[in-house]
Design a protein around this motif. Structure first.
Motif, short mmCIF file in Angstrom:
data_model
loop_
_atom_site.label_atom_id
_atom_site.label_comp_id
_atom_site.label_asym_id
_atom_site.label_seq_id
_atom_site.Cartn_x
_atom_site.Cartn_y
_atom_site.Cartn_z
N VAL A 268 6.78 57.66 -26.12
CA VAL A 268 8.22 57.56 -25.96
C VAL A 268 8.58 56.15 -25.54
O VAL A 268 7.95 55.57 -24.65
CB VAL A 268 8.73 58.57 -24.91
N TRP A 269 9.62 55.60 -26.17
CA TRP A 269 10.12 54.28 -25.83
C TRP A 269 11.63 54.29 -26.01
O TRP A 269 12.12 54.60 -27.09
CB TRP A 269 9.47 53.22 -26.72
N GLY A 270 12.34 53.97 -24.95
CA GLY A 270 13.79 53.89 -25.03
C GLY A 270 14.46 55.19 -25.43
O GLY A 270 15.49 55.18 -26.11
N GLY A 271 13.87 56.31 -25.02
CA GLY A 271 14.47 57.61 -25.32
C GLY A 271 14.10 58.20 -26.66
O GLY A 271 14.54 59.30 -27.00
N ARG A 272 13.29 57.49 -27.45
CA ARG A 272 12.85 58.01 -28.75
C ARG A 272 11.34 58.19 -28.74
O ARG A 272 10.61 57.41 -28.13
CB ARG A 272 13.22 57.04 -29.89
N ARG A 273 10.89 59.21 -29.44
CA ARG A 273 9.45 59.42 -29.58
C ARG A 273 9.00 58.93 -30.95
O ARG A 273 9.63 59.22 -31.97
CB ARG A 273 9.09 60.91 -29.41
N TYR A 274 7.88 58.20 -30.95
CA TYR A 274 7.36 57.61 -32.18
C TYR A 274 5.94 58.08 -32.45
O TYR A 274 5.15 58.30 -31.51
CB TYR A 274 7.34 56.08 -32.07
N ARG A 275 5.63 58.23 -33.72
CA ARG A 275 4.25 58.40 -34.16
C ARG A 275 3.88 57.16 -34.98
O ARG A 275 4.44 56.93 -36.06
CB ARG A 275 4.07 59.67 -35.01
#
Length: 304
Positions: A286-293
């Motif tokens: 999670v970074w800045g409220g978003r989750r990334y793959r």
């Protein structure tokens, strides 16, 4: 001496912070501050570009890249000037910050400053010494880029190729390192981090993934050295504790930092090494409220 060219400062944020106000009052004739946010619902839009030289840029939602990368692309495309400064919204910009960055460029060409990360929660505090030696010191000694404070001109990079790749990845400064050589000046900016255990865990995951995809040899070396030092710390705890503490006070001295947290270098190791391997095993963050793959250097999915 000729007057310096006007500068475009790119500052991604969703809210108007002290940093925005600090940079605004430093703008000279022709300079512009681009406050780059996501969309109309962000609190920063309440400013309504009421400050001279300040422009609000809506980057929109990221697709196939991080929100930060998406913001930098939008800012680079909207910027009116050739000289570009990237900065962040989470640290103090003293009154001479912009003037000093421009003067540094005149003397050295592209320049970056160095961050020191101050923990705002117990876990981040414990990790401070290893962030200093494994992160800040490496940036300083290796003339590497911190996206929170870097100045360059468009002609210093292959801008079209850079922006094309930035639209497909996570790390703005990790990618910029592949396009730009900088001089890292001996100024350290204090950057507060953390605040919760979740934030304290997610941050090293992201940092480790950046190294994994941009500098795989570096992350392999860090893993090996960390395991060797940890083994020494287990086999000879008293000498290891003494050496690590003294070494980290020396690191702090190089960075110009006066912090008691250097005494945490020994226990920090027992937290940092497991967290490093956990970060490599994780498949999302999670970074800045978003989750990334992040499945590949240019293979990014925004999943939340």
């Amino acid at each position: 001496m000729s007057e310096r060219p006007p500068t475009s400062i790119l500052l991604p944020t969703t809210k108007w912070t002290d940093a925005c106000a600090e940079v605004t009052v430093q703008l000279g004739d022709g300079d512009e501050l681009l406050v780059i946010h996501d969309g109309a619902e962000d609190p920063v839009t309440e400013q309504k570009e009421s400050h001279e030289g300040v422009r609000l840029i809506a980057a929109g939602e990221p697709e196939g890249c991080s929100g930060k990368a998406n913001a930098i692309v939008a800012g680079m495309e909207a910027a009116r000037h050739d000289r570009i400064v990237w900065t962040d919204d989470d640290y103090h910009h003293p009154p001479d910050w912009l003037a000093t960055m421009n003067a540094d460029y005149e003397e050295h060409g592209p320049v970056s400053e160095v961050p020191y990360f101050v923990g705002q929660d117990p876990l981040s505090v414990v990790l401070e010494p290893l962030y200093a030696s494994g992160g800040s010191l490496g940036l300083y000694l290796g003339d590497q880029i911190w996206g929170g404070s870097v100045v360059f001109e468009r002609g210093d990079i292959d801008e079209a190729a850079f922006l094309d790749e930035l639209r497909r990845t996570v790390s703005d400064d990790g990618l910029l390192m592949e396009y730009l050589e900088v001089t890292t000046v001996g100024r350290t900016r204090i950057v507060p981090i953390g605040g919760s255990v979740r934030e304290a865990v997610e941050r090293p995951v992201r940092w480790t993934q950046i190294l994994r995809w941009h500098f795989p040899g570096t992350v392999a070396g860090i893993c090996l050295v960390s395991l060797l030092v940890l083994a020494g710390a287990v086999l000879a705890p008293l000498p290891a504790a003494a050496i690590l503490t003294v070494a980290h006070f020396a690191v702090y001295e190089v960075l110009g930092i006066r912090r008691w947290t250097a005494v945490l270098a020994y226990p920090s190791l027992f937290v940092f090494v497991p967290l490093l391997f956990y970060a490599l095993a994780r498949r999302t963050f999670v970074w800045g409220g978003r989750r990334y793959r992040w499945r590949g250097k240019f293979d990014v999915a925004v999943i939340e």
